[in-house]
Every structure is written in structure tokens, then in C-alpha cells.
Design a protein around this motif. Structure first.
Motif, PDB file in Angstrom:
ATOM      1  N   LYS A  85      53.189  58.467  15.702  1.00 22.79           N
ATOM      2  CA  LYS A  85      54.612  58.163  15.530  1.00 22.79           C
ATOM      3  C   LYS A  85      55.088  57.024  16.418  1.00 22.79           C
ATOM      4  O   LYS A  85      56.276  56.903  16.706  1.00 22.79           O
ATOM      5  CB  LYS A  85      55.437  59.428  15.800  1.00 22.79           C
ATOM      6  N   ASN A  86      54.155  56.172  16.835  1.00 25.01           N
ATOM      7  CA  ASN A  86      54.553  54.989  17.588  1.00 25.01           C
ATOM      8  C   ASN A  86      53.811  53.771  17.044  1.00 25.01           C
ATOM      9  O   ASN A  86      52.736  53.885  16.444  1.00 25.01           O
ATOM     10  CB  ASN A  86      54.299  55.158  19.085  1.00 25.01           C
ATOM     11  N   GLU A  87      54.402  52.616  17.252  1.00 24.23           N
ATOM     12  CA  GLU A  87      53.919  51.373  16.647  1.00 24.23           C
ATOM     13  C   GLU A  87      52.463  51.071  16.965  1.00 24.23           C
ATOM     14  O   GLU A  87      51.656  50.838  16.052  1.00 24.23           O
ATOM     15  CB  GLU A  87      54.801  50.211  17.113  1.00 24.23           C
ATOM     16  N   ALA A  88      52.101  51.073  18.224  1.00 23.46           N
ATOM     17  CA  ALA A  88      50.750  50.673  18.618  1.00 23.46           C
ATOM     18  C   ALA A  88      49.689  51.555  17.987  1.00 23.46           C
ATOM     19  O   ALA A  88      48.663  51.058  17.482  1.00 23.46           O
ATOM     20  CB  ALA A  88      50.630  50.691  20.141  1.00 23.46           C
ATOM     21  N   ASP A  89      49.912  52.868  17.990  1.00 22.46           N
ATOM     22  CA  ASP A  89      48.914  53.782  17.435  1.00 22.46           C
ATOM     23  C   ASP A  89      48.820  53.663  15.921  1.00 22.46           C
ATOM     24  O   ASP A  89      47.722  53.748  15.350  1.00 22.46           O
ATOM     25  CB  ASP A  89      49.245  55.224  17.831  1.00 22.46           C
ATOM     26  N   VAL A  90      49.954  53.476  15.254  1.00 20.61           N
ATOM     27  CA  VAL A  90      49.941  53.306  13.794  1.00 20.61           C
ATOM     28  C   VAL A  90      49.142  52.065  13.406  1.00 20.61           C
ATOM     29  O   VAL A  90      48.319  52.090  12.484  1.00 20.61           O
ATOM     30  CB  VAL A  90      51.381  53.201  13.246  1.00 20.61           C
TER      31      VAL A  90
END
Length: 360
Positions: A85-90
Motif C-alpha cells: 500500500k505504498n508507492e515504492a513497494d508497488v
């Protein structure tokens, strides 16, 4: 109760119709197919995130006859994935899940999921541009065609207040193209109007340097892709002796070892197109490597609709762009989506008071 990290996907296909025959050195474009991907949770189907897969004919690695089938299969497979649910991980997840050879699909999914995470309001990255607080300087694009048609476009862009003009060259008589550049320079100095040209690889390796020498007399900012992509040795030699800066464009497409290309050719600029390069994460890596080598860059849309253009503009904003970007393609189509994106006097900005037309 369904896992809120599970995302479902669907898409809407639209054939966009150009307002005029858009000429390039690879041919004339009249229509373009785009696929608007929507991301949503089963428990809240009204909350939608949108992205756009828009491969370019004869150029994108994923320009293939079975594109729609591949897209459907990928979306079906992703419906079993628990997304972070965060940009970097997505972005990291999608790099692992979507093959490098499907760049426009990866970019579309990045955009759709980030939009969903951010509340389904077409907010992807950054904030200043999206909030309407910041505009982005862009170049006015002059399409190839008959000399009178190109001159008409030039006068239109100048009248609209653009101070950076990009002219596509390589399709009509070279002398006529030089005459058009002379027409602009006879009225405006390099301090008043920045001039860029894009050859789309139209020059041969034998005559490229001679043509660059002729072009240089018009105080050009740069030339994009003077010779065809893939000729690394020839391009390296050209970049070493060129009288005007060279920007690599098509050269970057499909390249996995970014550092190897930049170290081999040593260009003055690179042009990054997220749809063609594999999305947000790949684009950021190109820029980081370029900046580490003192190579300039700017970002360009690749004939996306306003959905894709919005994502690219927000990406450019998040990277704090310094020079005019290539983001002026939103008004090319007769049946584009209405959006808050507006262009005024060579600047693109986001007007939060204007509602988005939803894809259908």
C-alpha cells in the motif's frame, strides 16, 4: 471479508482519432488505440484507479497483434496478488510481475494502482502540479507534412506564446526544413525561442554529420535521434564531434543495461518516455544514471490520452524538471477524455476546478 490488498482489474479500449494526419519519419498516423486500465477493490467497486496502456505502432516493444489477449491474461493473474500500500513497494512488485517486454502495460498498472491508493482522484505522484500550484514548461510540437502545413503550425505555436518549439524533420526535402528553421530564426533569436528538432532516426550514418553542421547554424538546442537506434558505435562517434547537442530517444527503448548504453555513447541528453521504457521505476533509473554522468534529460509523452499524459506530467513534476518537457500532446485527438489538463502560453497546468470525464 475480502482482503483489501487484493486488487481487481478491467479495461476500456478506445480508438483515438487524430485531428489531422500526424506525420513522422515512420509514416502517417490517423488513429491510435489506447487501453484504459481500471483498478478497484471488490468491496468498494465505486473507488477506481485509472492507468493507460498505449503502445506505439512499430515502436513499442509491446506493439503486438495479441496485445489485448496478453493484457487480459495479466490482469486476471494479478487479481490473486496481494499488493502493498505504498508507492515504492508497488513499483517493485510490478517490476517483478510484469515482463520488461511489456512496458506500456507495466506503466498503466503502476498508474492505476497508485491512483487507487491515493483515493481514485487521478493523483499519481507529486503534489504541486496536481494541486494546481505549479505549471510545467513544455515545447510546442510541429508535425511533419507539407511545408505550408508545417509553417501554419509554427505560426500557430508562436502566436500561442510558446518559447520552445520542437520540429519533426526527416520526411520532406531537407532544404525546405532548413528554410522553416530560418523563418523562425529570422524572427526570434535563441534567447527568445528555443528550437529543438527530432529526426526520428531519419539520417544515414554517412550524411548525418553534414546535416548536423547545417542545422547548427540555426542555434538549435538539440536534435533527437539523428540516426537509427542500434548503431551504438556510429552514435558514439557522432556525439563526440557533433556541433549541436544530441538527445537519445528511440535508442533507449528495450535497453536493459542503462549504464552500459550511457557509458558507451556518452550523449548530451536523453529523452525518457515512461510508456516505452517500462514505467515510473525504469524512468527514474534512467534519470538517476544520466544525472550521475552530467547528461541532461527531459520527459516526453508518447501520444497517450489525457489519462497517460496526466501521469507523465505528475511524474515530471515529482522529479523537479528544469527545462521544457514534451507534454503537449493532449489536444491531438477529436475524442480524447476531457480533463483538468490545460495548456496556456507554453505551460501545461492542472486546473482542479475542472472535472474529469470518466473513461467509457
Amino acid at each position: 471479508m475480502p482482503d483489501s490488498s487484493i486488487i481487481n482489474f478491467d479495461y476500456v479500449k478506445r480508438t483515438l482519432v487524430f485531428k489531422f494526419d500526424a506525420g513522422t519519419s515512420r509514416g502517417v498516423l490517423k488513429t491510435k488505440d489506447v487501453f484504459w486500465i481500471k483498478a478497484f477493490h471488490t468491496g468498494n467497486p465505486g473507488l477506481l484507479g485509472w492507468g493507460e496502456a498505449a503502445p506505439l505502432v512499430k515502436l513499442s516493444p509491446d506493439d503486438r497483434e495479441d496485445f489485448e489477449q496478453v493484457l487480459s491474461e495479466i490482469m486476471s493473474g494479478l487479481s490473486e496478488i496481494a499488493f502493498e500500500k505504498n508507492e515504492a513497494d508497488v513499483l517493485r512488485q510490478l517490476r517483478e510481475l510484469i515482463p520488461f517486454e511489456l512496458p506500456s502495460i507495466r506503466f498503466a498498472l503502476e498508474t492505476a494502482i497508485l491512483d487507487l491508493i491515493n483515493g481514485g482522484k487521478k493523483k499519481i505522484l507529486g503534489s504541486g502540479f496536481y494541486n494546481g500550484e505549479k505549471s510545467i514548461s513544455i515545447n510546442g510540437l510541429i508535425w511533419m507534412g507539407r511545408q505550408d502545413f508545417m509553417l501554419e503550425q509554427i505560426n500557430e505555436k508562436l502566436a500561442q506564446g510558446f518559447d520552445c518549439i520542437k520540429m519533426k524533420i526527416g520526411a520532406i526535402d531537407f532544404r525546405q526544413e532548413l528554410d522553416l528553421l530560418e523563418y523562425i530564426r529570422s524572427r526570434f533569436s535563441k534567447d527568445q525561442i528555443t528550437l529543438r528538432v527530432d529526426a526520428n532516426g531519419a539520417f544515414s550514418t554517412k550524411d548525418a554529420l553534414g546535416k548536423l553542421q547545417q542545422l547548427a547554424q540555426y542555434d538549435l538546442h538539440s536534435i533527437e535521434q539523428p540516426i537509427a537506434a542500434g548503431n551504438w558505435d556510429a552514435m558514439k562517434q557522432l556525439c563526440a564531434v557533433t556541433p549541436l547537442p544530441i538527445a537519445l530517444d528511440e535508442e533507449l527503448i528495450g535497453v536493459k543495461d542503462k549504464a552500459e548504453l550511457l557509458d558507451k555513447i556518452e550523449p548530451q541528453y536523453i529523452i525518457v518516455k515512461p510508456t516505452l521504457l517500462g514505467g515510473i521505476l525504469e524512468t527514474k533509473e534512467w534519470i538517476e544514471l544520466a544525472e550521475a554522468r552530467s547528461i541532461g534529460w527531459w520527459m516526453t509523452s508518447a501520444l497517450e490520452s489525457t489519462i497517460g499524459l496526466n501521469a507523465i506530467a505528475q511524474l515530471a513534476d515529482s522529479l523537479e524538471t528544469k527545462i521544457p518537457q514534451g507534454l503537449g500532446t493532449g489536444k491531438l485527438y477529436m475524442n480524447n477524455l476531457e480533463s483538468p489538463l490545460e495548456i496556456d502560453r507554453g505551460q501545461i497546468h492542472y486546473n482542479p476546478t475542472i472535472a474529469w470525464e470518466e473513461p467509457a
